[in-house]
Every structure is written in C-alpha cells, then in structure tokens.
Design an enzyme around this catalytic site. Sequence first.
Site, mmCIF file in Angstrom:
data_model
loop_
_atom_site.group_PDB
_atom_site.id
_atom_site.type_symbol
_atom_site.label_atom_id
_atom_site.label_comp_id
_atom_site.label_asym_id
_atom_site.label_seq_id
_atom_site.Cartn_x
_atom_site.Cartn_y
_atom_site.Cartn_z
ATOM 1 N N CYS A 290 0.890 -1.173 0.000
ATOM 2 C CA CYS A 290 0.000 0.000 0.000
ATOM 3 C C CYS A 290 0.922 1.215 0.000
ATOM 4 O O CYS A 290 1.034 1.926 0.997
ATOM 5 C CB CYS A 290 -0.914 -0.006 1.211
ATOM 6 S SG CYS A 290 -2.071 -1.377 1.265
ATOM 7 N N ALA A 291 1.585 1.465 -1.102
ATOM 8 C CA ALA A 291 2.783 2.302 -1.120
ATOM 9 C C ALA A 291 2.512 3.800 -1.167
ATOM 10 O O ALA A 291 3.383 4.586 -0.780
ATOM 11 C CB ALA A 291 3.678 1.915 -2.290
ATOM 12 N N GLY A 295 6.584 7.488 0.574
ATOM 13 C CA GLY A 295 7.656 7.831 1.511
ATOM 14 C C GLY A 295 8.452 6.613 1.965
ATOM 15 O O GLY A 295 9.688 6.610 1.920
ATOM 16 N N ASP A 356 1.681 -1.128 5.029
ATOM 17 C CA ASP A 356 1.358 0.120 5.736
ATOM 18 C C ASP A 356 -0.135 0.331 5.522
ATOM 19 O O ASP A 356 -0.561 0.955 4.551
ATOM 20 C CB ASP A 356 2.186 1.262 5.139
ATOM 21 C CG ASP A 356 1.986 2.574 5.890
ATOM 22 O OD1 ASP A 356 1.347 2.562 6.950
ATOM 23 O OD2 ASP A 356 2.473 3.612 5.395
ATOM 24 N N CYS A 409 -0.472 4.052 11.306
ATOM 25 C CA CYS A 409 -0.200 5.305 12.023
ATOM 26 C C CYS A 409 -1.349 5.563 12.993
ATOM 27 O O CYS A 409 -1.896 6.655 13.064
ATOM 28 C CB CYS A 409 -0.009 6.475 11.066
ATOM 29 S SG CYS A 409 -1.395 6.798 9.981
#
Length: 471
Positions: A290-291, A295, A356, A409
């Site tokens: 899930c690029a 970053g 991610d 996150c």
Amino acid sequence: MTGPDRRAGHKRRNDPGTGNQRPQSRRHRPVLDGARLTAYDVLDGVSSRDAYANLLLPQLLRERQLEPRDAAFATQLAYGTLRATGTLDAILTTLVSRPLPELDRKVLDLLRLGTYQIVDLRVPAHAAVDTTVALTRAIVGTGASGLVNAVLRKVAAGGDRDAWVAALAPADDTDRLALATDHPRWIVDAWRDALGEDAEVEAALLADDLAPEVHLVARHVDRDELVTESGGEAGPWSPYAVRLPGGDPGKVRSVRSGAAAVQDEGSQLAALALTRAPLDGPDAAWLDMCAGPGGKAGLLAAVRPAGVHLTAADRAEHRAELVRGALAGEDDVDVRVTDATAPDWPAGSFDRVLLDAPCTGLGALRRRPEVRWRRVPEDVAPLAELQTRLLDSALASVRPGGVVAYVTCSPHTAETVAIVDAVAGRDDVEVLPVAPLFPEVPGIARGDYGQLWPHRHGTDAMFLALLRRTR
C-alpha cells in the site's frame, strides 16, 4: 467595488493631489488583518468544503505572501483553532442561546477563532474582540458582528483555558481530560487503552497537541552533510533522520533534488523494521503493498542491498503516480496499480512485504488538526475489516521463511494488536519481537510488537509488528 478588501494586509493609498481628486466615498471598506483573515479562510475551507488544513494553508500562504511573522501567526491561529474546536465549542455552548449547529457556519468559525485567541493565546481581549468583530462585519455583516462582540466579551470575562475548564467542571475524569487536551472522549479512551499506563495518558495527549518538528530522511545524501546543509540536528532513532527547528524544508537543496525528503522519524523506523527482520532463505524481492504516496518505498529503495528488486503497489492511480515520483531515478523498481486485497502477483512472490495499512490516522493527529473532530468511533470497524483482509493478502504474498511488517499510524487497539493477534495463532505464522531490533529506542515495546509515541519519541504514534511465514 464595495465590501472587504481580501488582499490581506494591503493598505489603500490616497490618490495624489492632482486637482482632479475624487471625493472619498462615504462607504468604508475595511482593511482586514492578513494573518487572521488567512486563518479564517482555512477554517472556512475545512468547514464548508472538507478541505485539509495542512494542504490549504500552505497554498494560501504562498498566494498571499505574508511576512514570516504573520505567516507564523496565521498558522498558529488556524491549526490551534481547529485542534481546539471541541473545547471552544464547549465554552461557546454556555454563552450562545441557540444550539451551535443552528448558527451561521461563518459566524461559528469566527466565534471559534476569537475564542481561541482569548482562552489559549491570551491575546489581549480588546484586540481579539475588535479584530474578530471587524472580520465578522466584513465577511458576514453588521448584524452578526453584534452577536460576536457580545459573546466574545463574555468569553474574555470567563478567563483563560484553565479558568474555563474549571468552570465547566466535567464530573468525569475522562471528560475533564478530553476538554483540557482538546481530544474527543473516544480518542482519550483509545490512547489510554493502547498505553496501558494511566499516568502517561495526559502527557501523551498534550504531546499530541504540539506542532510537530519537521523531520527529513537522508536517502541519497550523507546524513552529516544533510545536517550541515539544513541547519538541523541528527534524529535520535533513525540513522537517516534529521530534525529541523523550523523553516521551509523545500529550501534545502537535497530535498529539492530528491536526495532527501520530508518524512517523520517514526515512519522511517517502520520501514527499517522490515529491513532488520531476520530472514530464512533468499532476500531479493521486496514489496510495499500500500505504497502511496511513496515515503516508505523511497526509503526502502535507498537502503536495500544490491540485487534487491522493489515492487511498490497502490490501488489508486493518482497515488501510484506519487510513488513513481518518490522512486524517480531508482533502478530495479516496479510501480503498479492493483488492489492489494486481490493482487495481480502470484502467492509467495516476495521475501519481505511491507503492509502500511489504511487506518484512522489517530497517531498522526499532530499534522492534521481537524481530523480528530472528523473521525468517529464508527470509522474503526470497517477499517479493521480492511486491515484484516490486507494482512491475509500480505501473508499470502510472502514466501515461507519470508517476513511481513504490519504498520499503522494509529495506536488504536482494534487497528493494531487485535489485527495481528488474530493471525498470530496460525500454525504457519511466527511473531518476531520488535524491540530487540531497535535497542537504541527505549520504550518501543508493546508486548512483542512495537509502538512509538509523541511524548516518548517525538514521532507520530506508529505501530509496527513483524510476522514470519513458517511454511
């Protein structure tokens, strides 16, 4: 032309005395305070168009070319007012006879802006009231300015934040903490649950209210050179991190060239966790599934050993395009558009996989001041369902002996520990403890998983877990 002069901070000049001087108009066109008008326009964009403040504000600052001091004040006003919205509304609710949702949206934004200056910034009451009334008169009209004037004078009479929190006096300790730290109650509960230490909760929430430092990542430049070039200092945890005390990172030569980039140090550690995990067998094919926006893929591409091929995937074309930009100039990389829950690569194709996962973003609220009031508890369950499907797909994408790094996150247990625990019991999955891979980072362990915190590490609240396929 009548009405407010929206050229923020621009003053009207009198016509020179030529003998043909026109009589001055009796209609007064107010000159608005540039910083306060810019802050108001950010609030208006967020409330009327669901704009993101961290995207809208830099655009307005570039267009209006405010002096640095005014730009800094506009940023403080806009971000601070958005971050404190819940507390400001609790104050205003006691002073306005109507329910706040029934107020004109613009009037409510102006009341919040004025109240924030009085209770949080301790701007002299007469200045906060007078400038907000002038904005109201120009933007909404004279009638509304009377209401704003009356309410803000009552706000000022009530004192600063501490006085107002004491006056509102929530009986429940969590409600008091939510009010004092500008967080919705459900987020206070989520952070307390994730921390497991009641004594740390207030410190964590207060750290979540601070303006974050700018972090750079040295991808293709020596870190010491980047420290010298940027005027920053080396980050304490990532060997690639530089922290800046302030300023515009876009003015750093290495950032402009792509040799360095802006990236939170916590995100750097999340990517590095994948590279440090012990592996059984070959190590030649990496995947960031899930690029977007790229970053972590950019850092993986920079630090991978020679001979490693990196695939970076995203389901959205516009995000994949951002990834292509982040990987520009890198050899042996492949950017593809695909739904990672049903990917177009064969099972067991990769040695290392970074997931991610999309999440509520509760760990990055410092950078997105309005998000804490947009998110609701009902957002968690559908995201957790998506995270589960993505983790199943990540484990299917890695070969036996390979490793998956699961990252969010958000510290919310439903998006972190619960997701990983659900697969940790599988007979083909082994959990790799994170803390031993980061002996230089104290307080990172969350059981066998990893958790970074603003108050402990000065980073976003990133969660990371490492899972190895055993067969």
